[in-house]
Design a protein around this motif. Structure first.
Motif, PDB file in Angstrom:
ATOM      1  N   VAL A 493       0.841  -1.196   0.000  1.00 10.31           N
ATOM      2  CA  VAL A 493       0.000   0.000   0.000  1.00 10.31           C
ATOM      3  C   VAL A 493       0.875   1.244   0.000  1.00 10.31           C
ATOM      4  N   HIS A 531      -8.173  -0.753  -3.006  1.00 10.58           N
ATOM      5  CA  HIS A 531      -7.804  -0.542  -1.605  1.00 10.58           C
ATOM      6  C   HIS A 531      -7.569  -1.879  -0.904  1.00 10.58           C
ATOM      7  N   GLY A 585      -6.052   7.504   3.606  1.00  4.92           N
ATOM      8  CA  GLY A 585      -6.908   6.399   4.011  1.00  4.92           C
ATOM      9  C   GLY A 585      -8.097   6.860   4.819  1.00  4.92           C
ATOM     10  N   VAL A 602      -8.863   1.552   5.882  1.00  8.67           N
ATOM     11  CA  VAL A 602      -8.752   1.409   4.430  1.00  8.67           C
ATOM     12  C   VAL A 602      -7.551   2.214   3.950  1.00  8.67           C
ATOM     13  N   THR A 604      -4.784   2.771   0.331  1.00  5.44           N
ATOM     14  CA  THR A 604      -4.747   2.623  -1.128  1.00  5.44           C
ATOM     15  C   THR A 604      -3.620   1.692  -1.549  1.00  5.44           C
TER      16      THR A 604
END
Length: 612
Positions: A493, A531, A585, A602, A604
């Motif tokens: 991420v 995500h 996020g 969450v 990315t």
């Protein structure tokens, strides 16, 4: 990093002087803070008795050692010598140095009494300034003539912030106009400037309400103030729209966060006061337009006749009090009235707080009542006071896991396998390295939104961060079970690995904290579109629907009775959401069908990063 290195780092970083003596009172530990406080280096005193106890206090010193030798701790205020022969007024916390059940020495933690006094003085000063602000706001609101209001604002600005000069500018379309000044050169007069290129324009573009500026001041008109080095700026708004700005100019002293806070509060009140004054003058000059002006006001406004009966009640008054114009016209208002020129703060039965001011119209004998909702400001002020009083407690939160592992090692060393011990020590070292950064983030979060949290955006493995955060958690509690479900090939991420460590640590700590009866703590991750989602589930007390978004606000904690016993002032989840959003996020709270809470993080997926 081993145990000895961690211990050395803690002693070296401690703000208080730590002195450890053996049973013969010779020096074993003499940390850098002790060197600064007493003047001797460790090399000079190692293996010797420290010559810091005055002769007349030797008996007192020996009595303290005897007391802690037989159990307990002693804290007292006393005197100690510095190397230069001066006497220090100190408070000493003394405890026994234990090896197993045997006393092998003594630990003394020293700090100057004057530091305690200084801290109390700072708190007392803030309380005095807040009380003075209340008086100043009452004075400003009591004035209804615009020139007097503007002059009082500029004068109050310097009085409250300690600035060397102050001014109030009005926003007129795309221009600024200086309408009031205090302790400024007369040559400035009614100077005007372009809004977009001004500091006010810069402040409005940031979306904030206050700012400090110390660069490029030589090009501004304020540079006529000799020695100007810093400008504090506060935006005044009426009805949610920028109306003007307060300038506090500093040439001798430097402003701090308290001055900025007072400037922000005063700017808010100043905008309302100026708006009210102008609305009043317009009403007096143009009686035909009185109702339109009053009805458009964001404040509640009522007009009373000479017998105290309501003859006018604007829509905002009905919204604030819940009493319609038809219900109140011809009778008294639904709250007590202050004397003309005074302010009254009153709480309605609905729980809403109002600031009420009044002014008498000499020409007609009527009484104009102005009141506004200060519930949010009052709650924020109380929350800030609570935060200031308990910050030191909240800052201990990140070390809970370190303390838990250390206690486990201390109590169950012989019962743990070597890999379990290594795992615990690894986690302690990792959490210790993260603590300093977390404290910096907490301090940023405590500045009432004045600064943004800074993060470093890079590509990292979220799976590794989850495994690191949950490493060793099963041994922390006998009543909780921990389950980690991370699929193979979870993609990397984009974000800040350290910030994510802090987020995961806080979510896991909350899961344990708010499930006091034990149960399953489940951590899982998966991919959703672009995500990666991480969830932390618990089987605890849960969160009321109305609180699921509020818990992420500063100084807010859910109000249900079950949660009150857990303490805290509600900074943890505010920091969690701020850190998550700063790296692109999001964090949200959700209920679990079988009880408890699901916290959902969450982030990315990193572009062009192949799945692992």
């Amino acid at each position: 990093m081993g145990d000895e290195e961690i211990t050395a780092a803690v002693l070296s970083s401690a703000p208080n002087a730590v002195v450890v003596l053996d049973r013969d009172q010779t020096v074993l530990v003499w940390n850098p803070a002790a060197e600064r406080l007493f003047g001797w280096s460790y090399e000079e005193l190692a293996g010797r008795r420290a010559p810091i106890v005055p002769g007349e206090l030797t008996a007192e010193h020996n009595a303290v050692l005897e007391r802690v030798r037989t159990g307990g701790q002693v804290s007292l205020r006393t005197k100690r010598f510095r190397r230069d022969g001066t006497l220090l007024d100190v408070r000493i916390d003394t405890s026994a140095l234990l090896q197993g059940s045997s006393v092998i020495g003594f630990v003394h933690v020293h700090h100057l009494v004057e530091d305690d006094v200084a801290a109390r003085d700072r708190v007392a000063r803030r309380a005095r300034l807040v009380r003075r602000l209340t008086d100043v706001v009452a004075d400003i609101n009591a004035e209804l003539e615009l020139p007097a209001v503007l002059d009082r604002i500029a004068e109050s600005l310097t009085e409250l912030t300690g600035a060397d000069a102050g001014g109030f500018v009005l926003i007129e379309n795309e221009r600024l106009r200086l309408v009031s000044a205090y302790q400024l050169p007369v040559t400035l007069g009614s100077v005007t400037a372009d809004l977009r290129s001004s500091l006010v324009g810069k402040l409005m573009r940031t979306g904030k309400t206050v700012m400090l500026e110390s660069a490029g001041l030589d090009d501004l008109v304020w540079a006529e103030l000799p020695g100007l080095h810093t400008i504090a700026l506060g935006l005044a708004a009426v009805g949610g729209h920028p109306y003007g700005a307060l300038y506090a100019l500093f040439a001798k002293r430097k402003p701090g966060h308290v001055e900025l806070e007072l400037l922000e509060l005063l700017a808010g009140h100043a905008g309302i006061a100026v708006g009210n004054a102008m609305a009043y003058q317009e009403a007096v000059r143009q009686r035909a337009h009185e109702r339109a002006v009053v009805d458009a006001s964001a404040d509640g406004i009522a007009v009373l006749d000479g017998q105290g009966r309501v003859i006018q009640w604007n829509p905002a008054a009905g919204e604030l009090t819940g009493v319609t114009a038809d219900e109140v016209i011809g009778g008294p208002p639904p709250f007590p009235l202050p004397e003309p020129g005074r302010k009254l703060t009153f709480q309605l039965e609905t729980g809403r707080w109002l600031d009420v001011v009044s002014a008498k119209i000499e020409e007609t004998g009527e009484l104009v009542i102005d009141f506004r909702d200060i519930t949010a400001a009052k709650e924020l002020e109380e929350a800030k006071d609570l935060f200031l009083a308990t910050t030191s407690h909240e800052l201990r939160t990140p070390i809970t896991i370190v303390r838990g592992f250390a206690s486990t090692l201390d109590a169950q060393w012989d019962k743990l396998t070597d890999p379990e011990r290594r795992s615990a020590v690894h986690t302690i070292a990792e959490r210790a390295r993260s603590l300093g950064q977390l404290m910096d983030h907490l301090l940023l979060g405590a500045r009432a939104g004045a600064e943004e949290l800074k993060v470093r955006i890079e590509t990292f493995s979220l799976a590794e961060r989850v495994h690191a955060a949950t490493l060793g958690l099963p041994v922390l509690s006998d009543t909780h079970r921990v389950e980690v479900i991370i699929p193979e090939g979870l993609p990397d991420v984009r974000g800040d690995a350290l910030a994510t460590d802090i987020v995961l640590g806080q979510l896991l700590e909350n899961a344990f904290k708010y499930s006091p009866d034990g149960g399953l703590i489940s951590v899982a991750a998966w991919v959703e579109g672009e995500h990666v989602v991480v969830v932390v589930d618990d089987e605890g007390v849960g969160i009321a629907p109305a609180d699921r978004d509020r818990i992420f606000e500063r100084f807010v904690q859910a109000d249900s009775g079950d949660r009150r016993r857990f303490g805290g002032v509600g900074l943890g989840l505010y920091i969690v959401r701020s850190l998550a959003r700063a790296q692109g996020g999001e964090v949200t709270a959700h209920p679990r069908p079988t009880g408890g809470t699901r916290m959902r993080l969450v982030l990315t997926i990193a572009p062009d990063t192949p799945a692992r």
